[in-house]
Write a protein that holds these residues in place. Structure first.
Motif, mmCIF file in Angstrom:
data_model
loop_
_atom_site.group_PDB
_atom_site.id
_atom_site.type_symbol
_atom_site.label_atom_id
_atom_site.label_comp_id
_atom_site.label_asym_id
_atom_site.label_seq_id
_atom_site.Cartn_x
_atom_site.Cartn_y
_atom_site.Cartn_z
ATOM 1 N N GLU A 1 0.826 -1.208 0.000
ATOM 2 C CA GLU A 1 0.000 0.000 0.000
ATOM 3 C C GLU A 1 0.865 1.264 0.000
ATOM 4 O OE1 GLU A 1 -1.808 0.881 4.067
ATOM 5 O OE2 GLU A 1 -1.340 -1.244 4.209
ATOM 6 N N ASP A 2 2.078 1.175 0.492
ATOM 7 C CA ASP A 2 2.963 2.338 0.508
ATOM 8 C C ASP A 2 3.605 2.605 -0.849
ATOM 9 O OD1 ASP A 2 2.481 2.627 3.237
ATOM 10 O OD2 ASP A 2 4.127 1.281 3.774
ATOM 11 N N LEU A 3 3.414 1.694 -1.808
ATOM 12 C CA LEU A 3 4.051 1.836 -3.109
ATOM 13 C C LEU A 3 3.129 2.473 -4.138
ATOM 14 C CD1 LEU A 3 5.772 -1.672 -3.278
ATOM 15 C CD2 LEU A 3 6.685 0.465 -2.365
ATOM 16 N N ASN A 4 1.880 2.701 -3.779
ATOM 17 C CA ASN A 4 0.928 3.279 -4.719
ATOM 18 C C ASN A 4 0.858 4.785 -4.506
ATOM 19 O OD1 ASN A 4 -1.114 3.898 -6.462
ATOM 20 N ND2 ASN A 4 -2.574 2.415 -5.670
ATOM 21 N N HIS A 5 1.412 5.532 -5.426
ATOM 22 C CA HIS A 5 1.448 6.989 -5.312
ATOM 23 C C HIS A 5 0.447 7.661 -6.249
ATOM 24 C CE1 HIS A 5 4.947 6.235 -2.930
ATOM 25 N NE2 HIS A 5 5.597 5.724 -3.942
ATOM 26 N N ARG A 6 -0.458 6.852 -6.855
ATOM 27 C CA ARG A 6 -1.464 7.412 -7.745
ATOM 28 C C ARG A 6 -2.838 6.939 -7.297
ATOM 29 N NH1 ARG A 6 0.310 6.127 -13.838
ATOM 30 N NH2 ARG A 6 -0.077 4.029 -13.053
ATOM 31 N N THR A 7 -3.843 7.743 -7.591
ATOM 32 C CA THR A 7 -5.222 7.382 -7.273
ATOM 33 C C THR A 7 -6.017 7.302 -8.570
ATOM 34 O OG1 THR A 7 -5.115 8.495 -5.137
ATOM 35 C CG2 THR A 7 -7.302 8.055 -6.016
ATOM 36 N N GLY A 8 -6.812 6.247 -8.695
ATOM 37 C CA GLY A 8 -7.687 6.129 -9.854
ATOM 38 C C GLY A 8 -7.055 5.522 -11.072
ATOM 39 N N ALA A 9 -5.794 5.157 -11.008
ATOM 40 C CA ALA A 9 -5.126 4.542 -12.154
ATOM 41 C C ALA A 9 -4.283 3.381 -11.647
ATOM 42 C CB ALA A 9 -4.256 5.553 -12.893
ATOM 43 N N ILE B 1 -0.788 -5.567 -9.338
ATOM 44 C CA ILE B 1 -1.483 -4.371 -9.806
ATOM 45 C C ILE B 1 -2.096 -3.702 -8.588
ATOM 46 C CG2 ILE B 1 -3.297 -3.430 -11.275
ATOM 47 C CD1 ILE B 1 -2.978 -5.841 -13.092
ATOM 48 N N LEU B 2 -1.705 -2.447 -8.340
ATOM 49 C CA LEU B 2 -2.211 -1.669 -7.215
ATOM 50 C C LEU B 2 -3.204 -0.647 -7.753
ATOM 51 C CD1 LEU B 2 0.487 -2.913 -6.215
ATOM 52 C CD2 LEU B 2 0.863 -0.839 -4.916
ATOM 53 N N LEU B 3 -4.344 -0.538 -7.075
ATOM 54 C CA LEU B 3 -5.373 0.390 -7.532
ATOM 55 C C LEU B 3 -6.079 0.989 -6.330
ATOM 56 C CD1 LEU B 3 -7.099 1.623 -9.835
ATOM 57 C CD2 LEU B 3 -8.552 -0.423 -9.685
ATOM 58 N N CYS B 4 -6.120 2.315 -6.272
ATOM 59 C CA CYS B 4 -6.867 3.033 -5.239
ATOM 60 C C CYS B 4 -8.046 3.734 -5.903
ATOM 61 C CB CYS B 4 -5.980 4.043 -4.515
ATOM 62 S SG CYS B 4 -6.835 4.931 -3.187
ATOM 63 N N LEU B 5 -9.263 3.336 -5.546
ATOM 64 C CA LEU B 5 -10.465 3.875 -6.179
ATOM 65 C C LEU B 5 -10.922 5.158 -5.481
ATOM 66 C CD1 LEU B 5 -12.487 0.556 -6.618
ATOM 67 C CD2 LEU B 5 -11.109 1.747 -8.338
ATOM 68 N N SER B 6 -11.502 6.042 -6.266
ATOM 69 C CA SER B 6 -12.067 7.279 -5.729
ATOM 70 C C SER B 6 -13.565 7.102 -5.518
ATOM 71 C CB SER B 6 -11.824 8.431 -6.715
ATOM 72 O OG SER B 6 -12.594 8.230 -7.889
ATOM 73 N N PRO B 7 -14.199 7.963 -4.706
ATOM 74 C CA PRO B 7 -15.661 7.872 -4.517
ATOM 75 C C PRO B 7 -16.421 8.027 -5.829
ATOM 76 C CG PRO B 7 -14.668 9.221 -2.810
ATOM 77 C CD PRO B 7 -13.585 8.957 -3.814
ATOM 78 N N ALA C 1 -18.601 4.067 -4.814
ATOM 79 C CA ALA C 1 -18.901 4.678 -3.510
ATOM 80 C C ALA C 1 -18.101 4.032 -2.393
ATOM 81 C CB ALA C 1 -20.394 4.575 -3.219
ATOM 82 N N ASP C 2 -17.976 2.717 -2.445
ATOM 83 C CA ASP C 2 -17.183 1.983 -1.457
ATOM 84 C C ASP C 2 -16.837 0.632 -2.063
ATOM 85 O OD1 ASP C 2 -19.432 0.176 -0.972
ATOM 86 O OD2 ASP C 2 -20.280 1.801 0.237
ATOM 87 N N LEU C 3 -16.196 -0.204 -1.284
ATOM 88 C CA LEU C 3 -15.728 -1.495 -1.791
ATOM 89 C C LEU C 3 -16.659 -2.648 -1.441
ATOM 90 C CD1 LEU C 3 -11.879 -1.261 -1.074
ATOM 91 C CD2 LEU C 3 -13.121 -0.690 -3.166
ATOM 92 N N ARG C 4 -17.823 -2.364 -0.872
ATOM 93 C CA ARG C 4 -18.728 -3.436 -0.477
ATOM 94 C C ARG C 4 -19.136 -4.272 -1.690
ATOM 95 N NH1 ARG C 4 -23.223 -0.308 2.967
ATOM 96 N NH2 ARG C 4 -22.801 1.191 1.292
ATOM 97 N N GLY C 5 -18.997 -5.579 -1.544
ATOM 98 C CA GLY C 5 -19.408 -6.502 -2.595
ATOM 99 C C GLY C 5 -18.369 -6.768 -3.665
ATOM 100 N N GLN D 1 -10.217 5.509 -1.415
ATOM 101 C CA GLN D 1 -9.821 6.760 -0.784
ATOM 102 C C GLN D 1 -10.418 6.936 0.607
ATOM 103 O OE1 GLN D 1 -10.746 9.828 -3.714
ATOM 104 N NE2 GLN D 1 -8.570 10.191 -4.040
ATOM 105 N N ASN D 2 -11.524 6.260 0.896
ATOM 106 C CA ASN D 2 -12.102 6.356 2.240
ATOM 107 C C ASN D 2 -11.434 5.396 3.222
ATOM 108 O OD1 ASN D 2 -13.094 3.824 1.677
ATOM 109 N ND2 ASN D 2 -15.222 4.475 1.466
ATOM 110 N N ARG D 3 -10.257 4.881 2.827
ATOM 111 C CA ARG D 3 -9.393 4.044 3.657
ATOM 112 C C ARG D 3 -9.850 2.599 3.765
ATOM 113 N NH1 ARG D 3 -6.367 7.716 8.141
ATOM 114 N NH2 ARG D 3 -6.326 9.643 6.936
#
Length: 258
Positions: free
Chosen positions: A77-85, A97-103, A107-111, A179-181
């Motif tokens: 998680e410390d190696l991902n310096h981009r959001t949304g890509a 493949i590291l991916l941080c999703l935006s709202p 909306a969230d990661l449920r499901g 992004q909401n952790r």
């Protein structure tokens, strides 16, 4: 979901093929030599990888030349310096493949973990000849509405390490956060056919130059955007590699420097 479900018929290799070996995996040190992928010599690395950066930050220069082996642990998680890509890495010899999703993307990661476990994902690997330059385009389809494309250049160490690890093991790890952790467990996915797909892509662009910095990449990236304005434009079914969740992966990685 029709386009996504059709790929469930692809056979998946045994889970053991995706399991990382015990202990640290030694990686090329990003020096002046060229890395190899199978029998192929890759182009020189113009932009060092995250592995090289981890070693440089954590190991004193005199240790690197002393012949001593040093093991360094890092969190993905410390190696991902981009959001949304998506970020493609081969740290620790594991293709990830590291991916941080935006709202806005979700909306969230449920499901999403249940969806990936039952449906899997798809990774498209395509190569493009753009005048004198060659570029890869990887498209990751996690679920309907969650599709991401990433243009990649072989001049980057991370790209080479990702391809080398993916080619060797035919497995890809997915590390998805929000992004909401929120974070999903790391998934290790078997990727039957990935080795051949990578080889065919490199065959298509191996004789070309590979752009390094932003200025050199501007032209090829602009051509790709003009040719394929939509995220799935130009994506061929023949370039699809199904990713089937095999088991839960580790959130940390161990790299070895000598």
């Amino acid at each position: 979901m029709g386009w996504f479900r059709r790929r469930r018929s692809h056979p998946a290799p045994q889970d053991e093929a995706a399991r990382p070996p015990a202990g640290p995996v030694r990686l090329p040190d990003g020096g002046p030599h060229r890395r190899r992928l199978g029998d192929r010599e890759l182009p020189p690395v113009a932009v060092p990888s995250q592995t090289a950066s981890i070693i440089k930050r954590n190991v004193a220069p005199y240790l690197l030349g002393s012949g001593r082996m040093v093991q360094i642990r890092a969190r993905y998680e410390d190696l991902n310096h981009r959001t949304g890509a998506p970020v493609h890495l081969g740290v620790g010899g594991r293709a990830a493949i590291l991916l941080c999703l935006s709202p806005e993307q979700r909306a969230d990661l449920r499901g999403l973990d249940e969806h990936l476990t039952t449906e899997g994902a798809v990774l498209y690997v395509q190569a493009h000849r753009l005048d004198r330059y060659g570029m890869l385009r990887l498209v990751l389809a996690l679920a309907p509405g969650l599709v991401f494309r990433t243009p990649l250049t072989l001049a980057h160490g991370d790209v080479q390490e990702f391809l080398i690890a993916a080619h060797a093991r035919e497995s890809v790890e997915l590390h998805v956060s929000h992004q909401n952790r929120q974070r999903l467990p790391a998934f290790v996915c078997t990727a039957g056919g990935l080795r051949g797909r990578v080889e065919r892509a490199l065959d298509a662009i191996g004789d070309l130059d590979h752009p390094a910095g932003p200025h050199e990449q501007a032209g090829p990236l602009g051509k790709l955007a003009a040719l394929y304005p939509g995220v799935l434009d130009g994506v061929e079914d023949g370039s699809a590699v199904p990713l089937r969740v095999g088991h839960r992966g580790e959130d940390t990685v161990l790299v070895t420097a000598t």
